[in-house]
Design a protein around this motif. Structure first.
Motif, short mmCIF file in Angstrom:
data_model
loop_
_atom_site.label_atom_id
_atom_site.label_comp_id
_atom_site.label_asym_id
_atom_site.label_seq_id
_atom_site.Cartn_x
_atom_site.Cartn_y
_atom_site.Cartn_z
N GLY A 17 0.80 -1.22 0.00
CA GLY A 17 0.00 0.00 0.00
C GLY A 17 0.83 1.27 0.00
O GLY A 17 0.29 2.37 0.17
N LYS A 18 2.14 1.13 -0.22
CA LYS A 18 3.03 2.30 -0.15
C LYS A 18 2.69 3.38 -1.17
O LYS A 18 2.61 4.55 -0.83
CB LYS A 18 4.49 1.89 -0.40
N SER A 19 2.51 2.95 -2.42
CA SER A 19 2.37 3.95 -3.49
C SER A 19 1.13 4.81 -3.33
O SER A 19 1.20 6.03 -3.40
CB SER A 19 2.32 3.28 -4.86
N VAL A 99 12.74 -9.03 -13.44
CA VAL A 99 14.19 -8.77 -13.32
C VAL A 99 14.54 -7.65 -12.33
O VAL A 99 15.72 -7.47 -12.00
CB VAL A 99 14.86 -8.43 -14.68
N VAL A 100 13.52 -6.92 -11.85
CA VAL A 100 13.84 -5.72 -11.07
C VAL A 100 14.57 -6.03 -9.76
O VAL A 100 15.45 -5.27 -9.34
CB VAL A 100 12.58 -4.84 -10.84
N SER A 101 14.26 -7.15 -9.13
CA SER A 101 14.95 -7.46 -7.86
C SER A 101 16.44 -7.71 -8.09
O SER A 101 17.28 -7.27 -7.30
CB SER A 101 14.31 -8.66 -7.16
N GLU A 129 8.88 6.74 -1.19
CA GLU A 129 8.50 5.37 -0.83
C GLU A 129 9.42 4.37 -1.50
O GLU A 129 9.88 4.61 -2.63
CB GLU A 129 7.05 5.09 -1.23
N GLY A 130 9.72 3.29 -0.77
CA GLY A 130 10.61 2.29 -1.34
C GLY A 130 10.89 1.17 -0.36
O GLY A 130 9.99 0.67 0.32
N ARG A 131 12.16 0.75 -0.32
CA ARG A 131 12.55 -0.35 0.56
C ARG A 131 13.59 0.10 1.59
O ARG A 131 13.71 -0.48 2.66
CB ARG A 131 13.16 -1.50 -0.25
N LEU A 184 13.86 -11.95 -2.14
CA LEU A 184 15.07 -11.39 -2.75
C LEU A 184 15.38 -10.01 -2.17
O LEU A 184 16.52 -9.70 -1.85
CB LEU A 184 14.90 -11.27 -4.28
N ASP A 185 14.35 -9.17 -2.02
CA ASP A 185 14.57 -7.79 -1.57
C ASP A 185 15.02 -7.73 -0.10
O ASP A 185 15.72 -6.80 0.30
CB ASP A 185 13.29 -6.96 -1.73
N SER A 186 14.61 -8.72 0.70
CA SER A 186 14.97 -8.63 2.12
C SER A 186 16.21 -9.44 2.48
O SER A 186 16.74 -9.30 3.59
CB SER A 186 13.78 -8.98 3.02
#
Ligand code: DC
Length: 230
Positions: A17-19, A99-101, A129-131, A184-186
């Protein structure tokens, strides 16, 4: 004296819900909204378009360093351009998402993006907003939120979002994609997705968008009020 304009960081996993929250809170506060995921997505699109292997960090980094990625505010929302071309819709395709990760895990790619994001936020009056906004990009942000939501709620939202764009995907496929991207992101070495110690956690599973936005805006007003009294 006018109120100091804040830097507000909103981090969290995919489809938390960030965006929507960031966009609407920024509009209500009269702040700039920066979707940093869109920047990484534009970088990933460039990698795809140039036929660069996502497994080659050297090449990928060079391609991204040479790319011109710009966020522009228009009447109908935030637009992303890549080397002068509007790629707002194309960065949301499943091919980019796949491929973004990998692209965003690369050190030099992140260096380029973080430099740009810090420049955008230097004067305050911004919701990013992001990671890694609260942990790396702006560790001294005035206000930090970490949005979480159960996988079912997130998958439903993402499926709905894709449907609105004419893409039909099963809920099982969306869940798998979100789960894999979060993993992958974490777990990456560079700036992994992590809640900053001083971030306010918001579980959006059972909140409406209005409630999420209200929480961010009310806290921003409280912080500005407290600063004004000092
Ligand atoms: O928010 P999003 O799903 O559009 O982000 C796409 C990807 O970009 C996400 O899977 C990880 C990466 N990303 C990142 O590494 N750091 C950020 N600040 C924002 C996004």
């Amino acid at each position: 004296m006018g109120l100091k304009k804040l830097v507000i960081a909103i981090d969290g996993p995919a489809a938390s819900g960030k965006s929507t929250t960031a966009r609407r809170a920024a509009a209500l506060l009269g702040y700039l909204h920066v979707d940093t995921g869109a920047m990484y997505r534009a970088a990933a699109l460039k990698v795809l378009r140039t036929g660069t292997s996502p497994d080659d960090p050297e090449r990928v980094s060079q391609v991204v360093e040479d790319a011109r990625i710009v966020l522009q505010r228009r009447d109908d929302g935030l637009h992303v351009t890549l080397d002068g071309e509007d790629v707002t819709d194309e960065i949301r395709t499943p091919a980019v998402t796949r491929v973004v990760s990998a692209v965003s895990a690369m050190r030099r790619v992140r260096d380029v993006m973080v430099r740009e994001q810090r420049a955008l936020g230097a004067g305050g009056g911004i919701v990013l907003e992001g990671r890694d906004i609260g942990t790396v990009v702006f560790p001294d942000a005035d206000l930090k939120f970490f949005l979480v939501a159960g996988i079912d709620a997130r998958a439903r939202r993402r499926q709905e979002e894709l449907r609105a764009r004419g893409v039909t995907v099963s809920i099982a496929a969306v869940k798998e994609e979100l789960g894999e991207r979060d993993r992958l992101d974490s777990t990456r070495d560079e700036s992994p997705l992590r809640k900053a110690d001083d971030a306010i956690e918001l579980d959006t599973s059972a909140l409406t968008i209005d409630q999420q936005v209200a929480a961010v805006v009310a806290t921003a007003h409280r912080v500005m009020g407290e600063r004004e009294k000092k």
